[in-house]
Enzyme design. Structure first.
Site, PDB file in Angstrom:
ATOM      1  N   SER A 167       1.097  -1.204   0.229  1.00 39.52           N
ATOM      2  CA  SER A 167      -0.204  -0.009   0.254  1.00 39.52           C
ATOM      3  C   SER A 167       0.944   1.220  -0.005  1.00 39.52           C
ATOM      4  O   SER A 167       1.740   1.334  -0.705  1.00 39.52           O
ATOM      5  CB  SER A 167      -0.774  -0.017   1.149  1.00 39.52           C
ATOM      6  OG  SER A 167      -2.001   0.832   0.984  1.00 39.52           O
ATOM      7  N   ARG A 237     -12.239   6.984   9.433  1.00 40.29           N
ATOM      8  CA  ARG A 237     -11.383   5.625   9.556  1.00 40.29           C
ATOM      9  C   ARG A 237     -12.857   4.514   9.058  1.00 40.29           C
ATOM     10  O   ARG A 237     -12.322   3.509   8.255  1.00 40.29           O
ATOM     11  CB  ARG A 237     -11.229   5.202  10.929  1.00 40.29           C
ATOM     12  CG  ARG A 237     -10.583   3.663  11.144  1.00 40.29           C
ATOM     13  CD  ARG A 237      -9.361   3.484  10.173  1.00 40.29           C
ATOM     14  NE  ARG A 237      -8.577   2.274  10.417  1.00 40.29           N
ATOM     15  CZ  ARG A 237      -7.490   2.006  10.095  1.00 40.29           C
ATOM     16  NH1 ARG A 237      -6.966   2.679   9.134  1.00 40.29           N
ATOM     17  NH2 ARG A 237      -6.822   0.848  10.565  1.00 40.29           N
ATOM     18  N   ASP A 333      -8.591  -6.525  -4.751  1.00 38.33           N
ATOM     19  CA  ASP A 333      -8.053  -5.348  -4.056  1.00 38.33           C
ATOM     20  C   ASP A 333      -8.792  -4.120  -5.086  1.00 38.33           C
ATOM     21  O   ASP A 333      -8.190  -4.004  -6.255  1.00 38.33           O
ATOM     22  CB  ASP A 333      -6.623  -5.077  -4.236  1.00 38.33           C
ATOM     23  CG  ASP A 333      -6.061  -3.966  -3.431  1.00 38.33           C
ATOM     24  OD1 ASP A 333      -6.844  -3.013  -3.168  1.00 38.33           O
ATOM     25  OD2 ASP A 333      -5.116  -3.892  -3.310  1.00 38.33           O
ATOM     26  N   HIS A 366      -7.970  -5.373  -0.323  1.00 37.31           N
ATOM     27  CA  HIS A 366      -6.604  -4.811  -0.344  1.00 37.31           C
ATOM     28  C   HIS A 366      -6.110  -5.338   1.024  1.00 37.31           C
ATOM     29  O   HIS A 366      -4.862  -5.412   1.139  1.00 37.31           O
ATOM     30  CB  HIS A 366      -6.928  -3.055  -0.027  1.00 37.31           C
ATOM     31  CG  HIS A 366      -5.579  -2.198   0.161  1.00 37.31           C
ATOM     32  ND1 HIS A 366      -4.673  -2.393  -0.959  1.00 37.31           N
ATOM     33  CD2 HIS A 366      -5.224  -1.549   0.966  1.00 37.31           C
ATOM     34  CE1 HIS A 366      -3.815  -1.660  -0.567  1.00 37.31           C
ATOM     35  NE2 HIS A 366      -3.885  -1.088   0.523  1.00 37.31           N
ATOM     36  N   ASP A 367      -6.801  -5.443   1.914  1.00 38.56           N
ATOM     37  CA  ASP A 367      -6.069  -6.006   3.353  1.00 38.56           C
ATOM     38  C   ASP A 367      -5.516  -7.274   3.174  1.00 38.56           C
ATOM     39  O   ASP A 367      -4.378  -7.823   4.206  1.00 38.56           O
ATOM     40  CB  ASP A 367      -7.380  -6.297   4.488  1.00 38.56           C
ATOM     41  CG  ASP A 367      -7.603  -5.216   5.290  1.00 38.56           C
ATOM     42  OD1 ASP A 367      -6.900  -4.193   5.623  1.00 38.56           O
ATOM     43  OD2 ASP A 367      -8.873  -5.373   6.338  1.00 38.56           O
TER      44      ASP A 367
END
Lengths: 422, 422
Positions: A167, A237, A333, A366-367
């Protein structure tokens, strides 16, 4: 809530102490060693907080710099002093892990603009004795890398064996390879891109507006005011967190399941598990992260465009490079989709670079780069092992059994916490 | 900003007037005609604001109900009295348009929970003389449809020729077909699904938290307090707006282009066009929409799950239906991806329904349903023409030249405004 200093969570209080006096190692650079920033300012004095794992070998050739993502920190493989949670990439970095600390000397530094001991908006401005807040000059990805380069140099390391990150960490990897090609033997950018997309800037802007809309932000001077824009930062967040997961993983994990109830309440409580989960993610984040740092670090990502200083031609950023690259992306992602990684690979091909690329099938979005993804581990392990051989770095004294989770460390998988790394 | 009544934009002032006294037609239902809500409450008195276009034929067989999306309203083909902008679906509905008002009698009503004249949280609670605010019982998609059914009945219409809508409007179409199969000859759900996904609930929850985090929300009582949670609602709209566009369209429209400047400012201003665009979308939205309505209507979408009352089997919701369906989705719509439409089509197939389905190639994401998409227009036009023939509805007296933009109305394409419809 969050409007008076005595409301602060103990976690937040610990974190505030870390900004100037980190629990980790820290390199300090005085007025004679200012850091030149892309915005034009000279920052001095400044400091960079970091951890190391493993041992630097005799010829100083085995150093691996790990770069963290948006809200990560230097505690890549050791417990975070604020949250008490284990290192954010314990699956990737450690003895016998893909980035094998029996073989490599790993350095991980908190980014410039961060809030865990490297100079950032929560740090005390020596000129005023007050926190910088938004008076700190804006930080860019190249600025972060320039600070890391000064750290690496101060450690007496000429050339890094590898720079690895996912990232925003991957952006730093690419910047390292472009800015200091002779100082990076191998580069591993994961789940990243050479520029921030319009959609990604859009999500960051939503987050920043949420923070700045909170009256407790106090135009950035909340630390002096003894306040904290907790609600705004939590909303930021929450929005960001959605982008870290895939629609598939949200569906698989939460679906439309209700939270601790048999039926909906016909109200605005967190009826659904996904709501409860997001609220929890938002609230726990504000304890461990500084709101102004969030503004700075998201902005650094927005500004990143590696091709821009090269006439828009990304390949030119890598002209003549001898660094070997391993690029990895994940199928689901959507924050940094495979197309972004492929653009990097195409540019590296055009520059005649040594590059391998893998798109890893995962439903975790993405995680995935932070999670237990065996194909990622096998890819990084294989690439680094081959590169280490080419670089003449000796393997660990007692070679371990092949596999990603050596038998001596079976518990690590279970205790790794999600979310701390980005 | 927005903290005192005299700060209100004139647009907002006009909108507040519309809540009780709409400029459009309105049907009022007294204490003898309460509306039963899914949450258990009986709402009375209540009202529903609507517009009509075209003429009801002698046997009352040509009525088309158009259902609007999240933040749309009854002004489907006539100027909005608050914004002054033209109707939100002027490309779809009008003389010679796919929903041809030379042939059909079009009804479009503001949804229950809305803020343009149908009973919603901004309406005056007759029991107290004050705005309902969050004391209004929660509204569901079936509640909205039940209110529309009462309106349609009050107009003396037994069977609707068609129910047409996109996004949340499409949810209402599906609910109409499931709840009143004998009263819907044809149904056109566009860019929608039979339930709200986990990811979609997540985005809505972020928006609601942004609104409720704004101290000017006043726990829902901002109208009485003479305040307005403008900042929170703007953040909510910004986040939602991203989900209406595709990554491709954002890239094509904005990319990383800067807004009115040659280089970045190294600060938190709207350097990028996408930031400026989003901020504008957020700010202009708060003038025309009520924050509590936003909470209510998003919640209605979250709660929607057409299969749930049928043991989780969607096909059972359509058992025995004789309604003919035309389902449409768009390739780059990631809010209601084609998989959601296909789930509806599979259920309809399983129920033995007459259904046609088209996935339309478009790079415009969810927004495509409101934009100039010739394949969508051709699909709806063809489907309704065929259905009208089957229903025995006469065509317009003077048949028009084929095509989506008849020569007498060339300007409509140019003046249609984006964004008012959802």
């Amino acid at each position: 809530m969050g409007s008076a200093a005595d409301d602060f969570d103990e976690t937040e209080r610990r974190r505030r102490r870390e900004a100037d006096r980190p629990s980790s190692l820290v390199a300090r650079f005085g007025d004679d060693q200012p850091l030149r920033l892309d915005g034009g300012a000279l920052l001095s004095p400044w400091q960079i907080a970091y951890t190391t794992v493993g041992k630097l070998n005799a010829d100083r050739s085995n150093a691996v710099l790990v770069c963290h993502a948006l809200t990560g920190d230097q505690y890549v493989a050791s417990p975070n002093p604020v949250t008490g949670k284990p290192g954010w990439w314990g699956l990737m970095v450690g003895p016998g892990r893909p980035v094998d600390t029996d073989r490599f000397f790993v350095i991980c530094a908190n980014v410039l603009g961060g809030c865990m001991g490297t100079t950032g908006p929560a740090s005390t401005d020596p000129a005023t004795g007050r926190p910088y807040g938004v008076d700190l000059p804006l930080i860019t990805i190249p600025d972060m890398v320039r600070a890391q380069a000064a750290l690496v140099e101060s450690l007496g390391i000429d050339t890094l064996f590898a720079v690895v990150g996912g990232s925003m960490g991957g952006m730093q990897v690419l910047e390292w390879a472009a800015a200091y090609p002779e100082r990076v033997f191998a580069a591993v950018p994961i789940a990243t891109g050479a520029r921030h997309s319009s959609q990604n800037i859009a999500f960051h802007e939503v987050g920043r507006q949420a923070v700045m809309a909170d009256p407790d932000w106090c135009r950035g001077a909340y630390l002096e005011a003894g306040r904290s824009p907790r609600k705004g930062l939590a909303v930021a967040r929450m929005a960001a967190h959605i982008t870290y997961m895939s629609g598939q993983s949200l569906h698989a994990k939460f679906g439309r399941n209700l939270q601790d109830r048999e039926r909906v309440t016909f109200g605005f409580e967190a009826d659904f598990q996904i709501e409860s989960y997001l609220r929890h993610q938002g609230m726990s984040f504000v304890d461990r992260f500084d709101a102004n740092s969030y503004l700075y670090v998201t902005r650094a990502m927005d500004y990143f465009d590696l091709a821009a200083p090269h006439g828009g031609v990304l390949a030119h950023a890598f002209a003549g490079t001898r660094t070997r690259f391993c690029v990895a992306s994940f199928t689901t992602d959507w924050l940094f989709p495979t197309t972004e990684s492929k653009a990097v690979v195409h540019a590296l091909n055009a520059a005649g670079a040594n590059v391998s690329f893998v798109e890893i099938a995962s439903d975790r979005g993405h995680d995935a780069f932070l999670l237990d993804e065996p194909e990622l581990f096998a890819t990084v392990r294989g690439f680094l092992t081959g590169a280490a051989r080419a670089r003449g770095i000796e393997g660990p004294a007692a070679p371990r059994i092949a596999g990603d989770a050596p038998p001596t460390q079976p518990a690590v998988k279970a205790v790794v916490q999600r979310g701390g790394g980005r």
